[in-house]
Design an enzyme around this catalytic site. Structure first.
Site, short mmCIF file in Angstrom:
data_model
loop_
_atom_site.label_atom_id
_atom_site.label_comp_id
_atom_site.label_asym_id
_atom_site.label_seq_id
_atom_site.Cartn_x
_atom_site.Cartn_y
_atom_site.Cartn_z
N TYR A 37 56.58 -30.93 -0.22
CA TYR A 37 55.58 -31.65 0.22
C TYR A 37 54.27 -32.05 -1.04
CZ TYR A 37 50.17 -29.27 0.17
OH TYR A 37 49.04 -29.00 0.24
N ASP B 85 66.83 -36.55 -1.84
CA ASP B 85 66.35 -35.59 -1.53
C ASP B 85 67.92 -34.61 -0.67
OD1 ASP B 85 65.21 -33.01 -0.11
OD2 ASP B 85 63.64 -33.99 -1.15
N ASP C 259 72.12 -33.95 -3.76
CA ASP C 259 71.70 -32.91 -4.56
C ASP C 259 71.70 -33.63 -6.12
OD1 ASP C 259 71.91 -30.26 -5.94
OD2 ASP C 259 72.13 -30.03 -3.77
N LYS D 192 60.91 -22.93 -4.90
CA LYS D 192 60.23 -22.20 -5.66
C LYS D 192 59.22 -21.49 -4.58
CE LYS D 192 57.55 -24.85 -1.48
NZ LYS D 192 55.75 -25.28 -1.05
N SER E 21 54.51 -25.43 -13.62
CA SER E 21 53.71 -25.08 -12.70
C SER E 21 52.90 -24.10 -13.77
CB SER E 21 54.42 -23.85 -11.71
OG SER E 21 53.58 -22.91 -11.47
N ALA E 22 51.37 -23.67 -13.18
CA ALA E 22 51.22 -23.06 -14.10
C ALA E 22 51.60 -21.14 -14.28
CB ALA E 22 49.70 -22.55 -13.51
N TYR F 20 61.36 -17.25 -10.92
CA TYR F 20 61.23 -19.16 -10.78
C TYR F 20 60.42 -19.09 -11.98
CZ TYR F 20 57.93 -22.48 -8.97
OH TYR F 20 56.56 -23.60 -8.81
N LYS G 238 60.97 -22.24 -15.01
CA LYS G 238 60.05 -23.70 -15.30
C LYS G 238 59.60 -23.93 -16.89
CE LYS G 238 59.12 -25.14 -11.34
NZ LYS G 238 59.57 -26.46 -10.62
N PRO H 74 51.04 -6.99 -5.35
CA PRO H 74 51.85 -6.85 -6.55
C PRO H 74 51.73 -7.91 -6.83
CG PRO H 74 53.25 -5.65 -4.99
CD PRO H 74 52.11 -6.18 -4.43
P1 NAD Z 1 59.78 -28.86 -1.76
O1 NAD Z 1 59.79 -27.70 -1.31
O2 NAD Z 1 58.39 -28.94 -0.24
O3 NAD Z 1 60.12 -29.90 -2.13
C1 NAD Z 1 60.94 -29.71 -2.64
C2 NAD Z 1 61.55 -30.93 -2.29
O4 NAD Z 1 62.80 -30.67 -3.19
C3 NAD Z 1 62.05 -30.30 -0.29
O5 NAD Z 1 62.00 -30.98 0.12
C4 NAD Z 1 63.48 -29.99 -0.51
O6 NAD Z 1 64.37 -29.94 -0.12
C5 NAD Z 1 63.86 -30.73 -2.08
N1 NAD Z 1 65.52 -30.32 -2.66
C6 NAD Z 1 65.56 -29.00 -3.25
N2 NAD Z 1 66.02 -28.27 -4.24
C7 NAD Z 1 66.99 -29.95 -4.41
C8 NAD Z 1 68.60 -30.28 -4.46
N3 NAD Z 1 69.36 -29.22 -5.45
N4 NAD Z 1 68.73 -31.64 -4.47
C9 NAD Z 1 67.80 -32.04 -3.82
N5 NAD Z 1 66.52 -32.23 -3.33
C10 NAD Z 1 66.22 -31.11 -3.32
O7 NAD Z 1 58.24 -27.96 -2.16
P2 NAD Z 1 56.56 -28.76 -3.41
O8 NAD Z 1 55.30 -28.00 -2.91
O9 NAD Z 1 56.31 -30.09 -3.12
O10 NAD Z 1 57.28 -28.40 -5.08
C11 NAD Z 1 57.38 -29.19 -5.67
C12 NAD Z 1 58.10 -28.57 -6.57
O11 NAD Z 1 56.31 -29.26 -7.51
C13 NAD Z 1 58.57 -28.18 -7.23
O12 NAD Z 1 59.84 -28.34 -8.32
C14 NAD Z 1 57.95 -26.77 -7.26
O13 NAD Z 1 58.75 -25.26 -8.27
C15 NAD Z 1 57.05 -27.77 -7.77
N6 NAD Z 1 55.15 -26.53 -7.79
C16 NAD Z 1 55.00 -26.43 -6.61
C17 NAD Z 1 53.67 -25.76 -6.47
C18 NAD Z 1 53.58 -25.26 -5.00
O14 NAD Z 1 52.93 -24.44 -5.06
N7 NAD Z 1 53.55 -25.60 -4.56
C19 NAD Z 1 53.34 -24.79 -7.50
C20 NAD Z 1 53.44 -25.74 -8.57
C21 NAD Z 1 54.71 -26.14 -8.56
N1 UFG Z 2 45.87 -14.17 -0.33
C1 UFG Z 2 45.73 -13.56 0.80
N2 UFG Z 2 46.37 -13.38 2.25
C2 UFG Z 2 48.45 -14.04 1.97
C3 UFG Z 2 48.37 -15.15 1.10
C4 UFG Z 2 47.51 -15.13 -0.03
O1 UFG Z 2 45.05 -12.40 0.29
O2 UFG Z 2 48.55 -14.52 2.81
C5 UFG Z 2 45.49 -14.54 -1.73
C6 UFG Z 2 46.01 -14.28 -3.07
O3 UFG Z 2 46.00 -12.53 -2.93
C7 UFG Z 2 45.53 -14.89 -3.66
C8 UFG Z 2 45.29 -15.91 -3.20
O4 UFG Z 2 45.61 -15.89 -2.08
O5 UFG Z 2 44.44 -14.39 -4.33
C9 UFG Z 2 46.12 -16.99 -3.58
O6 UFG Z 2 47.57 -16.60 -3.59
P1 UFG Z 2 48.92 -17.96 -2.72
O7 UFG Z 2 49.66 -17.02 -2.60
O8 UFG Z 2 48.56 -19.16 -2.47
O9 UFG Z 2 48.89 -18.41 -4.27
P2 UFG Z 2 49.11 -17.60 -5.60
O10 UFG Z 2 48.38 -18.36 -6.92
O11 UFG Z 2 49.79 -16.10 -5.79
O12 UFG Z 2 50.59 -18.71 -6.24
C10 UFG Z 2 51.10 -19.16 -6.81
C11 UFG Z 2 51.62 -20.54 -6.30
C12 UFG Z 2 53.48 -20.41 -6.95
C13 UFG Z 2 53.30 -19.45 -8.33
C14 UFG Z 2 52.27 -18.45 -8.74
C15 UFG Z 2 52.29 -17.32 -9.68
O13 UFG Z 2 51.38 -21.01 -4.97
O14 UFG Z 2 53.78 -21.13 -6.72
O15 UFG Z 2 50.99 -18.43 -7.96
O16 UFG Z 2 51.70 -16.52 -9.63
F1 UFG Z 2 54.66 -18.92 -8.74
#
Ligand code: NAD
Ligand code: UFG
Length: 341
Positions: free
Chosen positions: A14, A34, A61, A87, A127-128, A151, A155, A295
């Site tokens: 993504y 990837d 990988d 993630k 990540s936050a 997770y 990080k 939770p």
């Molecule tokens: P995503 O799953 O869409 O992308 C991760 C990509 O890495 C995928 O294409 C997957 O196929 C690939 N991958 C996984 N394991 C692998 C491996 N061992 N070798 C090679 N490729 C591998 O996730 P995303 O949302 O794009 O997130 C990207 C990064 O950002 C992650 O490290 C995630 O922890 C971090 N992040 C994401 C969020 C979020 O909410 N999306 C928030 C904070 C941090």
């Molecule tokens: N929410 C709903 N209904 C749903 C899904 C989410 O009400 O079906 C609410 C949650 O309670 C929260 C808000 O929408 O108030 C955002 O929730 P998300 O799950 O979209 O996002 P979070 O902030 O909970 O999760 C984020 C990141 C994770 C990270 C996590 C740690 O997406 O990667 O914070 O707290 F690990």
């Protein structure tokens, strides 16, 4: 000046796919590594259609040291953006060993290959979630570390490893980018978030209800101390986030060793506000019910993004309305994501 090649691990995912588009637009040649564990090769084809420039795909990988060594020997990589990893917070609680293996082990394998190849520029997807339940909002980078899941802990561990590696190798420059809640899609509607199975996160869930794939959204609690009682988060448009990575590469040389930087808007949006904005974007009401609190959720969570502006000259441009409009364009055009026929 000619841009040098960037290795993007997880570039089909993504955030990675949107970042590839922005890197190519900025003139960087890109090599993606990837294994498609959580993505689809079609994402790379779409990136190629959206942006001109050199994009090479290596299927492999990040835990495979031979594969990485080959890659660094064959390509002249100047910097790495490391997205590849797992993630899902819930899955990490059930399978912590898998999360530490891929997220921590994968990064160690990558670092070793970089040391061998004398590649010393690293941008890490943190990540936050490393802050856990924050003691204050907006959350600054020096807030207490308190990850609550394996997770989040993975990080935090990688941040520590990279900090020590940068200390031991003074030529290294590392940006530890702590993302808040990435949402939205490319304005073309051609790439976007494509979760396998039921989404955990709010935006993809709302989008699937809006397009008729799911019956209703459950709002996880409406008794929080926020303006409308629903949880408040810092939703950052994925294209803003992608541009934050380009800014990080551009300013990496000026950073000191390993530097943590929040990437967020610094503005919170509530679940109800997201729902209303999405209804406006899709043009019809979105069915929802109010359930109990989830939770582990916190009431309010948003970034202090001042450091990103100061160090990278970057700030987020797009609001929640724009993120909803772009998500809807992607979701309505491709209801089954990259698997849509
Ligand atoms: P995503 O799953 O869409 O992308 C991760 C990509 O890495 C995928 O294409 C997957 O196929 C690939 N991958 C996984 N394991 C692998 C491996 N061992 N070798 C090679 N490729 C591998 O996730 P995303 O949302 O794009 O997130 C990207 C990064 O950002 C992650 O490290 C995630 O922890 C971090 N992040 C994401 C969020 C979020 O909410 N999306 C928030 C904070 C941090
Ligand atoms: N929410 C709903 N209904 C749903 C899904 C989410 O009400 O079906 C609410 C949650 O309670 C929260 C808000 O929408 O108030 C955002 O929730 P998300 O799950 O979209 O996002 P979070 O902030 O909970 O999760 C984020 C990141 C994770 C990270 C996590 C740690 O997406 O990667 O914070 O707290 F690990």
């Amino acid at each position: 000046m000619a841009r040098k090649t960037v290795l993007v691990t997880g570039g089909a995912g993504y955030i990675g796919s949107h970042t590839c588009v922005e890197l190519l637009n900025a003139g960087f040649p890109v090599v993606v590594l990837d294994n498609f564990r959580n993505s689809h090769p079609e994402a790379i084809e779409r990136v190629r259609k959206l942006a001109a420039g050199s994009l090479k795909l290596v299927t492999g990988d990040v835990c495979d040291s031979a594969c990485l060594e080959r890659l660094f020997a064959e390509e002249s990589i100047a910097a790495v953006i490391h997205f590849a990893g797992l993630k899902a917070v819930g899955e990490s609680v059930a399978k912590p060993e898998l999360y530490y293996r891929v997220n921590v082990g994968g990064t160690l394998t990558l670092i070793e290959a970089m040391l061998k190849a004398q590649c010393s520029r690293f941008v890490f997807s943190s990540s936050a979630t490393v802050y856990g339940d924050p003691q204050e909002v907006p959350v600054p980078e020096n807030a207490r570390f308190a990850p609550e899941s394996p997770y989040g802990a993975s990080k935090a561990m990688v941040e520590r490893v990279l900090t020590d590696v940068a200390k031991a190798n003074p030529s290294w420059r590392v940006a530890l980018l702590r993302y808040f809640n990435p949402v939205g899609a490319h304005v073309s509607g051609e790439i976007g978030e494509d979760p396998l199975g039921p989404p955990d996160n709010l935006f993809p869930y709302v989008a699937q209800v809006a397009v008729g794939k799911r019956e209703y959204l459950t709002i996880h609690g409406n008794d929080y101390p926020t303006r409308d009682g629903t949880g408040e988060r810092d939703y950052i448009h994925v294209v803003d986030l992608a541009r934050g990575h380009v800014a990080a590469l551009d300013h990496l040389d000026e950073l000191h060793a390993a530097t943590a930087i929040n990437l967020g808007r610094g503005i919170g949006g509530t679940v109800m506000e997201v729902l209303r904005a999405f209804e406006k974007a899709c043009g019809h009401p979105i069915k929802h019910v109010v359930g109990p609190r989830r939770p582990g959720d916190v009431a309010r969570y948003f970034a202090d993004p001042a450091q990103a502006e100061k160090l990278l000259g970057w700030r987020a441009e797009f609001d929640i309305e724009r993120a909803c409009a772009d998500t809807w364009r992607w979701q309505s055009r491709y209801p089954d994501g990259f698997r849509t026929r």
